[in-house]
Write an enzyme that holds these catalytic residues in place. Structure first.
Site, PDB file in Angstrom:
ATOM      1  N   ASP A   1       3.231 -38.867 -33.619  1.00 27.68           N
ATOM      2  CA  ASP A   1       3.572 -39.876 -34.637  1.00 27.68           C
ATOM      3  C   ASP A   1       4.333 -41.073 -34.070  1.00 27.68           C
ATOM      4  O   ASP A   1       5.162 -41.680 -34.751  1.00 27.68           O
ATOM      5  CB  ASP A   1       4.377 -39.236 -35.778  1.00 27.68           C
ATOM      6  N   GLU A   2       4.037 -41.423 -32.838  1.00 23.75           N
ATOM      7  CA  GLU A   2       4.728 -42.535 -32.180  1.00 23.75           C
ATOM      8  C   GLU A   2       4.229 -43.897 -32.662  1.00 23.75           C
ATOM      9  O   GLU A   2       4.821 -44.930 -32.341  1.00 23.75           O
ATOM     10  CB  GLU A   2       4.532 -42.443 -30.651  1.00 23.75           C
TER      11      GLU A   2
ATOM     12  N   LYS B   1       0.576 -44.364 -32.577  1.00 26.91           N
ATOM     13  CA  LYS B   1      -0.637 -44.533 -31.773  1.00 26.91           C
ATOM     14  C   LYS B   1      -1.725 -45.291 -32.535  1.00 26.91           C
ATOM     15  O   LYS B   1      -2.364 -46.194 -31.999  1.00 26.91           O
ATOM     16  CB  LYS B   1      -1.177 -43.154 -31.334  1.00 26.91           C
TER      17      LYS B   1
ATOM     18  N   ASN C   1      -5.444 -32.083 -37.182  1.00 22.48           N
ATOM     19  CA  ASN C   1      -3.969 -32.005 -37.250  1.00 22.48           C
ATOM     20  C   ASN C   1      -3.344 -33.386 -37.051  1.00 22.48           C
ATOM     21  O   ASN C   1      -2.219 -33.637 -37.457  1.00 22.48           O
ATOM     22  CB  ASN C   1      -3.414 -31.010 -36.208  1.00 22.48           C
TER      23      ASN C   1
ATOM     24  N   GLY D   1      -2.693 -37.441 -37.522  1.00 24.24           N
ATOM     25  CA  GLY D   1      -2.691 -38.399 -38.631  1.00 24.24           C
ATOM     26  C   GLY D   1      -2.282 -39.737 -38.054  1.00 24.24           C
ATOM     27  O   GLY D   1      -1.122 -39.921 -37.699  1.00 24.24           O
ATOM     28  N   HIS D   2      -3.248 -40.634 -37.884  1.00 21.97           N
ATOM     29  CA  HIS D   2      -2.987 -41.923 -37.240  1.00 21.97           C
ATOM     30  C   HIS D   2      -3.119 -43.028 -38.286  1.00 21.97           C
ATOM     31  O   HIS D   2      -4.179 -43.222 -38.870  1.00 21.97           O
ATOM     32  CB  HIS D   2      -3.963 -42.148 -36.074  1.00 21.97           C
TER      33      HIS D   2
ATOM     34  N   GLN E   1      -1.505 -36.116 -31.061  1.00 18.90           N
ATOM     35  CA  GLN E   1      -0.222 -35.440 -30.821  1.00 18.90           C
ATOM     36  C   GLN E   1       0.577 -36.238 -29.784  1.00 18.90           C
ATOM     37  O   GLN E   1       0.454 -37.453 -29.749  1.00 18.90           O
ATOM     38  CB  GLN E   1      -0.422 -33.986 -30.388  1.00 18.90           C
TER      39      GLN E   1
HETATM   40  P1  GDP Z   1       0.500 -41.753 -34.885  1.00 25.86           P
HETATM   41  O1  GDP Z   1       0.219 -40.353 -35.279  1.00 25.86           O
HETATM   42  O2  GDP Z   1       1.089 -41.859 -33.528  1.00 25.86           O
HETATM   43  O3  GDP Z   1      -0.660 -42.676 -35.066  1.00 25.86           O
HETATM   44  O4  GDP Z   1       1.645 -42.268 -35.885  1.00 25.86           O
HETATM   45  P2  GDP Z   1       1.668 -42.058 -37.489  1.00 25.86           P
HETATM   46  O5  GDP Z   1       0.671 -42.965 -38.097  1.00 25.86           O
HETATM   47  O6  GDP Z   1       1.600 -40.618 -37.828  1.00 25.86           O
HETATM   48  O7  GDP Z   1       3.156 -42.506 -37.811  1.00 25.86           O
HETATM   49  C1  GDP Z   1       3.622 -43.772 -37.499  1.00 25.86           C
HETATM   50  C2  GDP Z   1       4.136 -44.431 -38.796  1.00 25.86           C
HETATM   51  O8  GDP Z   1       4.917 -45.547 -38.473  1.00 25.86           O
HETATM   52  C3  GDP Z   1       3.027 -44.961 -39.679  1.00 25.86           C
HETATM   53  O9  GDP Z   1       3.434 -44.877 -41.011  1.00 25.86           O
HETATM   54  C4  GDP Z   1       2.897 -46.411 -39.240  1.00 25.86           C
HETATM   55  O10 GDP Z   1       2.387 -47.255 -40.272  1.00 25.86           O
HETATM   56  C5  GDP Z   1       4.321 -46.755 -38.947  1.00 25.86           C
HETATM   57  N1  GDP Z   1       4.542 -47.733 -37.869  1.00 25.86           N
HETATM   58  C6  GDP Z   1       3.864 -47.880 -36.703  1.00 25.86           C
HETATM   59  N2  GDP Z   1       4.460 -48.815 -35.923  1.00 25.86           N
HETATM   60  C7  GDP Z   1       5.540 -49.248 -36.611  1.00 25.86           C
HETATM   61  C8  GDP Z   1       6.579 -50.180 -36.322  1.00 25.86           C
HETATM   62  O11 GDP Z   1       6.653 -50.799 -35.266  1.00 25.86           O
HETATM   63  N3  GDP Z   1       7.546 -50.336 -37.274  1.00 25.86           N
HETATM   64  C9  GDP Z   1       7.536 -49.657 -38.461  1.00 25.86           C
HETATM   65  N4  GDP Z   1       8.516 -49.868 -39.321  1.00 25.86           N
HETATM   66  N5  GDP Z   1       6.574 -48.779 -38.757  1.00 25.86           N
HETATM   67  C10 GDP Z   1       5.597 -48.562 -37.845  1.00 25.86           C
HETATM   68  P1  IMO Z   2      -0.416 -37.121 -34.355  1.00 33.22           P
HETATM   69  O1  IMO Z   2      -1.707 -37.277 -33.590  1.00 33.22           O
HETATM   70  C1  IMO Z   2       3.135 -34.703 -35.024  1.00 33.22           C
HETATM   71  C2  IMO Z   2       2.705 -30.387 -34.524  1.00 33.22           C
HETATM   72  C3  IMO Z   2       2.863 -29.547 -35.777  1.00 33.22           C
HETATM   73  C4  IMO Z   2       3.474 -28.298 -35.158  1.00 33.22           C
HETATM   74  C5  IMO Z   2       2.735 -28.183 -33.824  1.00 33.22           C
HETATM   75  C6  IMO Z   2       1.580 -27.216 -33.830  1.00 33.22           C
HETATM   76  O2  IMO Z   2      -0.442 -37.683 -35.715  1.00 33.22           O
HETATM   77  O3  IMO Z   2       0.736 -37.585 -33.531  1.00 33.22           O
HETATM   78  P2  IMO Z   2      -0.879 -27.370 -34.860  1.00 33.22           P
HETATM   79  O4  IMO Z   2      -1.349 -27.514 -36.273  1.00 33.22           O
HETATM   80  O5  IMO Z   2      -1.328 -28.486 -33.965  1.00 33.22           O
HETATM   81  O6  IMO Z   2      -1.170 -26.036 -34.283  1.00 33.22           O
HETATM   82  O7  IMO Z   2       0.743 -27.456 -34.942  1.00 33.22           O
HETATM   83  O8  IMO Z   2       2.276 -29.484 -33.528  1.00 33.22           O
HETATM   84  N1  IMO Z   2       1.686 -31.460 -34.643  1.00 33.22           N
HETATM   85  C7  IMO Z   2       1.981 -32.755 -34.780  1.00 33.22           C
HETATM   86  N2  IMO Z   2       3.177 -33.371 -34.930  1.00 33.22           N
HETATM   87  N3  IMO Z   2       2.004 -35.438 -34.971  1.00 33.22           N
HETATM   88  C8  IMO Z   2       0.804 -34.832 -34.787  1.00 33.22           C
HETATM   89  O9  IMO Z   2      -0.328 -35.524 -34.573  1.00 33.22           O
HETATM   90  C9  IMO Z   2       0.754 -33.426 -34.734  1.00 33.22           C
HETATM   91  N4  IMO Z   2      -0.234 -32.528 -34.588  1.00 33.22           N
HETATM   92  C10 IMO Z   2       0.354 -31.334 -34.517  1.00 33.22           C
HETATM   93  O10 IMO Z   2       3.722 -30.154 -36.699  1.00 33.22           O
HETATM   94  O11 IMO Z   2       4.837 -28.521 -34.869  1.00 33.22           O
HETATM   95 MG    MG Z   3       0.637 -39.015 -36.813  1.00 32.63          MG
END
Ligand code: GDP
Ligand code: IMO
Ligand code: MG
Length: 429
Positions: free
Chosen positions: A14-15, A17, A39, A41-42, A225
């Site tokens: 969840d960085e 990406k 698993n 969520g981007h 991940q």
């Molecule tokens: P991913 O799994 O690495 O693609 O990240 P996620 O989408 O799960 O979580 C990142 C969250 O932060 C999402 O809700 C994005 O819309 C949000 N986001 C991404 N970059 C930024 C940023 O620079 N600032 C803020 N405030 N939100 C961001």
């Molecule tokens: P993105 O791509 C954050 C975590 C789960 C759990 C562990 C194992 O959005 O960054 P699993 O269902 O994969 O066997 O669960 O990994 N996990 C994530 N945490 N972002 C994800 O994906 C994740 N995918 C799995 O929360 O701790």
């Molecule tokens: Mg994510």
């Protein structure tokens, strides 16, 4: 510049990406998911609209990009089709643009059931999985009994494989819940029906990617991940079941291990984690809640609240090293706007040496040591030029570079595509 670029999370996922992929997509020709499953969520914010991809490469929103699901991805066809249906409204028909490897392994309903049943019954070893069958599906892959995409098109083989699988899984499921047994014929019918719908997407990912390489096209490998969730290098057993580090690309996509020209690492300006497992810099008090609220830190797949803490440069520099990071994109710096003091963990005090800690990822008994920086009141949110950042934010970025040994080449200042500072662009334009 680079033709093959990898984009990986350097923390526990969840960085940001998805957002960064979206920024780079205008300059790429093909995008590949090579590990993980739904698993992930981007999140992308496009024209004010929020779009979340779980299985499809995030670049699928860009109409001229060919997208691939490599052999290392575990695919739930239910999840894939529902994502294709959901996406139809804003990206239209993607039949011509999506190729699914015929060697990819499938997530079946029994994988999902056993993942959830196991988690429910665990006490001390609960992982906090997403409950999407990822672990069990990879167990079958390594155990050489997976049902792969190609098997869907051979009903005889499919029936035998499903029979063998149910022999194991109905036994396992029964231990937890007598009422949830799986029926062979129902499962076979469902798989055969889904095979028809999948057929136009199935292809040879290796040879298609080879062609892209030969033609000098730009290919982006989108990690799911994060490096600390890698089952080999991460915080085992609190990890996912794939190689979410750089090393997952070669076997997961079907390219050479030496083919990546540029390794881009994505890190938040702080740290989050969903699920169980050690988290040395976790903040449970006021600032933790502040980061969670301001950063909207809720899981994009499961809706679970994300645990929040300060940036951990011990772990980040380890991820930088292990993933051959050429440049970091630091995201969500805007979430730190308004804090009086900002901390970065630069070391641990522990009975173990740093080397011992990183070898075993034994993070339970470490005490983080912090460098403290002055915060900033002048917002960074939405800034697009490095020179428009306030001095404290620049000092923070320089400190991250110093502690991690890599250059911060991009800085994300908000969730929208345009909220980005580019210092060194990793692709040819
Ligand atoms: P991913 O799994 O690495 O693609 O990240 P996620 O989408 O799960 O979580 C990142 C969250 O932060 C999402 O809700 C994005 O819309 C949000 N986001 C991404 N970059 C930024 C940023 O620079 N600032 C803020 N405030 N939100 C961001
Ligand atoms: P993105 O791509 C954050 C975590 C789960 C759990 C562990 C194992 O959005 O960054 P699993 O269902 O994969 O066997 O669960 O990994 N996990 C994530 N945490 N972002 C994800 O994906 C994740 N995918 C799995 O929360 O701790
Ligand atoms: Mg994510």
């Amino acid at each position: 510049m680079s033709n093959s670029i990898s984009l990986l999370g350097l923390q526990w996922g969840d960085e940001g990406k998805g957002k960064v992929v979206d920024v780079l997509s205008k300059d790429i020709d093909a995008a590949v998911r090579y590990q993980g499953g739904h698993n992930a969520g981007h999140t992308l914010i496009v024209d004010g609209k929020k779009i979340v991809f779980h299985l499809l490469p995030s670049s699928i929103c860009h109409k001229n990009i060919k997208c691939f699901l490599g052999r290392g991805v575990v695919i739930s066809l239910d999840a894939l089709f529902s994502e294709i249906d959901d996406a139809f409204e804003f990206i239209g028909d993607i039949k011509e643009r999506l190729v699914v490897s015929n060697a990819a392994c499938l997530i079946q309903s029994y994988h999902i059931k056993i993942d959830q049943l196991r988690e429910r019954s665990r006490s001390g070893t609960k992982i906090g999985t997403t409950g999407r069958g990822i672990g069990p599906a990879y167990e079958d892959r390594v155990g050489r009994r997976s049902i792969r995409v190609a098997d869907l098109f051979d009903p005889k083989v499919l029936k035998i494989k499903l029979e063998e699988a149910l022999d194991i899984y109905n036994f396992l499921i029964k231990r937890h819940d007598e009422t949830q047994q799986e029926d062979l014929n129902e499962l076979l019918d469902l798989n055969l029906k889904q095979a028809e719908r999948l057929k136009p997407f199935v292809g040879n990912v290796i040879s298609e990617l080879k062609k892209y390489k030969e033609e000098g096209k730009v290919v982006l490998f989108e990690g799911a991940q994060g490096a600390l969730l890698d089952y080999s290098l991460g915080t085992y057993p609190f990890v996912t079941s794939s190689n979410s580090s750089l090393g997952g690309i070669a076997p997961g996509a079907g390219v050479s291990a030496t083919s990546i020209d540029y390794s881009l690492g994505i890190s938040k300006a702080y740290t989050t984690r969903v699920g169980e497992g050690p988290f040395p810099t976790e903040l449970n008090e006021e600032i933790g809640s502040y980061l969670a609220e301001k950063g909207g830190e809720v899981g994009a797949s499961t809706g679970r609240p994300r645990r929040c803490g300060w940036l951990d440069a011990v772990l980040l520099s380890h991820s930088v090293y292990l993933n051959g990071i050429d440049g970091i994109c630091l995201t969500k710096i805007d979430v730190l706007d308004g804090l009086e003091t900002i901390k970065i963990c630069s070391d641990y005090s522990s009975a173990l040496t740093r080397e011992e800690i990183l070898e075993s990822m034994a993070l339970n008994d470490v005490e983080p040591q912090y460098v403290e920086l002055e915060g900033w009141q002048e917002p960074t949110a939405g800034i697009q030029n490095f020179n428009d950042l306030n001095d404290q934010a620049i000092l923070f970025i320089e400190k991250v570079e110093e502690l991690c040994g890599a250059k911060v080449v991009m800085i994300s200042t908000g969730p929208r595509r345009e909220d980005i500072i580019i210092r060194e662009y990793p692709l040819k334009r």
